[in-house]
Motif scaffolding. Sequence first.
Motif, short mmCIF file in Angstrom:
data_model
loop_
_atom_site.label_atom_id
_atom_site.label_comp_id
_atom_site.label_asym_id
_atom_site.label_seq_id
_atom_site.Cartn_x
_atom_site.Cartn_y
_atom_site.Cartn_z
N GLU A 1 0.82 -1.21 0.00
CA GLU A 1 0.00 0.00 0.00
C GLU A 1 0.86 1.26 0.00
O GLU A 1 2.05 1.24 0.29
N ASP A 2 0.20 2.39 -0.33
CA ASP A 2 0.78 3.73 -0.18
C ASP A 2 2.13 3.87 -0.87
O ASP A 2 3.07 4.40 -0.32
N GLY A 3 2.23 3.36 -2.10
CA GLY A 3 3.46 3.57 -2.84
C GLY A 3 4.66 2.92 -2.22
O GLY A 3 5.77 3.46 -2.25
N ASN A 4 4.48 1.75 -1.65
CA ASN A 4 5.57 0.96 -1.07
C ASN A 4 6.14 1.57 0.21
O ASN A 4 7.28 1.31 0.57
N LEU A 5 5.38 2.40 0.89
CA LEU A 5 5.81 2.97 2.16
C LEU A 5 4.78 2.63 3.24
O LEU A 5 3.58 2.63 2.97
N PRO A 6 5.23 2.33 4.46
CA PRO A 6 4.27 2.08 5.54
C PRO A 6 3.48 3.35 5.85
O PRO A 6 3.96 4.47 5.62
N LYS A 7 2.30 3.19 6.40
CA LYS A 7 1.45 4.34 6.68
C LYS A 7 2.11 5.31 7.65
O LYS A 7 1.91 6.52 7.55
N SER A 8 2.90 4.79 8.58
CA SER A 8 3.56 5.68 9.55
C SER A 8 4.56 6.60 8.87
O SER A 8 4.69 7.77 9.25
N LEU A 9 5.27 6.11 7.84
CA LEU A 9 6.22 6.96 7.12
C LEU A 9 5.49 7.96 6.24
O LEU A 9 5.91 9.12 6.12
N VAL A 10 4.39 7.53 5.62
CA VAL A 10 3.57 8.47 4.85
C VAL A 10 3.08 9.60 5.76
O VAL A 10 3.12 10.78 5.40
N GLU A 11 2.63 9.23 6.97
CA GLU A 11 2.17 10.25 7.92
C GLU A 11 3.30 11.19 8.32
O GLU A 11 3.11 12.41 8.43
#
Length: 954
Positions: A439-449
Amino acid sequence: MSEDLRQIKVIKVVQELVADDDAATSITPALLAEKVDAVLRMNPRWRDGLNVQAVLDELIRRFSVRLERDTSLHDDDDHENWLDGARQQGWKYWQRYREWLERSLPWDVVDGLDRSTNDILKRLEDPNRAGSWSRRGLVVGHVQSGKTGNFTGLINKAADANYKIIIVLSGLHNNLRSQTQLRLEEGFLGYQTDTRQDLPKPIGVGLIDSDSSIAPNCATTRADSGDFSKVVARRLAIAPEARPWLFVVKKNKTVLSDLLRWIQTRVADLPVDLGDGEAGDPRDLPLVRKRVTQLPLLIIDDEADNGSVDTKEQLFVDGKPDEEHSPTTINKLIRRILNSFTRSAYVGYTATPFANIFIHERGSTRQEGADLFPSAFIHSLSAPSNYVGPSRIFSGKGAVEGRAGLPVVRTVDDYCSDDGRGGWMPPRHDASHVPFIEEDGNLPKSLVEAIDSFLIACAIRNIRGQRAKHASMLVHVTRYTMVQNHLYTDIETHVRRTRQRLARGLADEATTRRLRTLWDADFVANERAFQGVIDGEECVLPSWESVLAELVVSIADIDVKMINGKAKDALDYVEGGAKGLRVIAVGGDKLARGLTLEGLTTSYFLRASKMYDTLMQMGRWFGYRPNYLDLTRIYTTHELVEWFGHIADAASELREEFDEMALTGAKPRQFGLKVQSHDVLLVTSQVKMHSARSLQISFSGRVVQTVSLASYATQRNWDAVARLVQAARTSPMDATAGNRIRPEPKSSITIWEGIGYAAITDFLVSFVTHPAAYRVNGPLLAEFVQLMASHGELTKWTVVIAGKGSGSTREVAPGVIVSPVTRNGEVAGDRFSIGTLLDPKDELYGMSEAQWDAAVVETSRRAKEKARKNGDAAPTTIVDAPSGPAARYVRGMGSPGVRPEPERGVIVIYAIEPVSPADELIPGFVLSFPDSGRGARVEYKMNNVMWETDYATA
C-alpha cells in the motif's frame, strides 16, 4: 537593504539600548516595543517593508532565554595562571566573532559563551610560556546544543592569545569535515576557502572586520576533497608569523599521516631520540624524530569519543605503563602530532564522554607520549533554557513531579511483522533486503504520515515568516546503503506524486483529505499542549485554509536527498542562501553522529542501539527549535522511547553528580572513577572500556527504584513483601526508634526501624526485577548490601510501606493497609513501565532530628553554592526539608556535631495502581543508600555472546 538585514540591525540596536537602560528594572514586551519604536524613529528607512511584529517576537524570545553557569573539574598541577583582563586587551578575532553571534543569539547566551570559553582557555597553558608543556582537557556539552559555536569561540580566543597552529579533528566522513570547515569560515576565517576563486569572498566575521592583515591562514578548503593531503603538503611551508594557521581534517589514517609527516619534515626544528616506534607499529606511519619549538599547538577534537580513543588495553606493571604498547592507529597519530610540539594543548568536545573518561589516566608510550585522558580539566557546558534535550522530549519523570515529555513523539509499529523477522524494515536485516509493502506507494502508513507532517510543518513555518530558514526531515532506518537506495527511490516517488496531485488543486480529494485528517488529529489536537512550553513563544496555528494554500507552493521546494558514503548528494545549507533548503535526508551512519541537519523538523527513526553514547548521538532531533517546536515530530519505536527515557534520567543524574563533585573541588581522575561505578551499565562500546566482560558498580549515595516492573511476577513479589513485613514485625525494637522523626506523617503509612540487613537481602533476592530493568537487578543489589554489611555498613534498615495521604485503601500484607499510589505508565507485553516511583519525601523517613537539621543546612548550602557559581543572587526561599542528595550525604558522612550512620539504609515499598485498568496492584520498591567513603563495588558480569547479541550496534 534586505528585510532580514534590517531586522538584524533593529534587533541589535534594541539589545544595546536595553543593556544600557539602567532604569529598566525588568524587561517586558511593553519595554521592548518601546525600544523598537525608538530605534525606528531614529532611522525611519528601516521601517520600510519591516515586519515589526516579527522583530518584537524575536526580541521577546531572546530576552526569555536563561543560561546557568558551567561547572568544571580541574587539576592545576604544573599549571600557571595567566588569563586576565590585561591579556585580553585588543583581541580582534574574538571581538568580531562576538559581534557576529550577536546578530542571531540572545546577549545572555553570548555572554555565557564568553565566560565559558574564558574558563576553558585559562585551563590551557599560556602559549607564550617558555619551556615544554602539554595540557589535555575535555568539554562535555549536550547533543546538538552548540558545541561547534563553543569551540569556534575558543579557537578565536586561542588565536588572539598566540596559539599559532590550530588543528580541528572533525569526524570520520568528508561531509562532516566540510560542514565544520564551512562553520569555521563563517566564525573564524571570515572568507570562503574556495580554490575556484582568485579573490576569497568575505563571509561571516569577515563582513564584520574585513582587515586582510589579520585573516587567518587555512591549509584546507570547503570542498569534499579539500582535506589535508600530500599535494597540499608539497606546496605548504609556514614560519613563525603574526597570523595563525587552521587545519580542518578528518580522523583518517592517510590524512593524519600526511599531516604528521609534513610537521616532521617541514615544521619541526629540534631533533629528539624517541626510539624506532613501538612493537607492532605499522612501518608506514611517520615517527616523531623532531619537535616544533616555535609554534604552540592547539588541537580541537570534535566528537572526541569517536575514533580518537585507544581501544587496545595497555598493561601496567607496578603502576608503570608498558612502553611496548601499540595504540590503535588514529589514537597513535593524534598523540604523535601532539608529541611533535614542545608546547601543545588538546581539547576534546563531546556530548557522550564515557569512552574518554575510561582512558587510563597514566597511559603513555615513548613515541606517542601521554594518552588523551583529560587530566587537566573536564568542563561541563550548561544549556540555555530554550535547548530541547532528552529530558524535554523523553521525560522519565512520573506523576510525582507532575512533568511529562513534550507531545512530539509518535510511536510506530507497522514497519515489521509481529515476530520482528519480516515486513517492510525488520530490525535485523542485511544489505540485500528490499523494503516492500503493497500500500501507499511501497511505504508504511507511519512513514507516509511522517512525510505529511513535514509538508504541513514547512507550510506553517512559511506562514510564520520562516520561509528563508532551513527545514529538514531525517529518515534513518537502516545502516545499509543498498537498502537506503530503495528507500530513497520510494520516498522521492511519493513526494513527487503528492506534489503533482496538490498542483491540480482541490480535485485530488484523497490527498487533501489525508492531510486534513492529520491536521485535525495531530496539530490541532495538540495545539493547547504547547502553550507556555517555551517562554516568549505563543505556538498558535494558522487556519487550515491558509495552510493548504501554502502547501501547494511550499512542496515544490522540497528535495529528497540520500546522505551516505556512496551518494553524491550533499546538504549544502550555505549554498541554500536566503531561500533556505527544504530537504528530506535519507541516510544511515553519516546521519548518526556529528552532522547537523539544519532546521530539523520531522524525524523517522528506527535504528536501535543499547549503548548510551551511540543512541544519544543518533538523536539528531535535540537542539533549538525557535518558533517551530510545536511543529516538530519524532516517529520512532516503543523500545526506543523507553530507552531514551531511561537515558534522559541517567544523563540528568550524571550531570548532578558532576556538579556535586565540582562543588567539592574534585579532579578529573575522580570523576572517571565515579563514572565507572555508575549504575547505567551500557554507557559505551565494550572495547572502549577495556573491560571485556565485567563492570564495577557502587550504589553508595544513590537512590535505586523499580520503574520497569515484571507484571508476570506480581503475586510472587507480593509474597516477598509479606515476608519482609513479617521479618520487620518480629525484629527487636530499635533502641533509637523513638528519636527518629517523621517528615510529614501520612494516614496510610507503616514504618519499622533498625531491621537487619538479612531481611533486606532476602527480599531483594526473592523480588523478581524485570530483565529489562538494567539499573535495578535484585541479586546484584543484594550482593552490594551484603558486601557493605561485611564492612559494618547498611546493617540497620528503615522499612517503609508507603501510600498516598488520602483515598481508598487496600490491604497489601497481613495487617498492612495503604492507599495505593498512581503512576502514569505503559503496559508493554510482560512489563509495566513508569517514570519515577519515589515520592522524594519518603526517603527522608528514619532520620534523627539532628540529621534532619544538618541536612537542611546542607541543602541550603548547596543551593547557595550553585547560585554563586551561576552568578545568581542567593535563594531567598527558606529551606524547610532536606533534598535527597543532602540527606544521603549527612546520613552516611555526618556533619559537624552529627555522627555519621552509614549503617542505616532506607527501603520504601509502594503499592502501584496503574492509570490503565488493572485487576491487581503492582508492588515496587525504592532503595536509598547513604553516602560511603569506602568505595566498595560489586561486579556485573556478562559473556561475550550476550554482549554481541544484545548490545552491539545494529
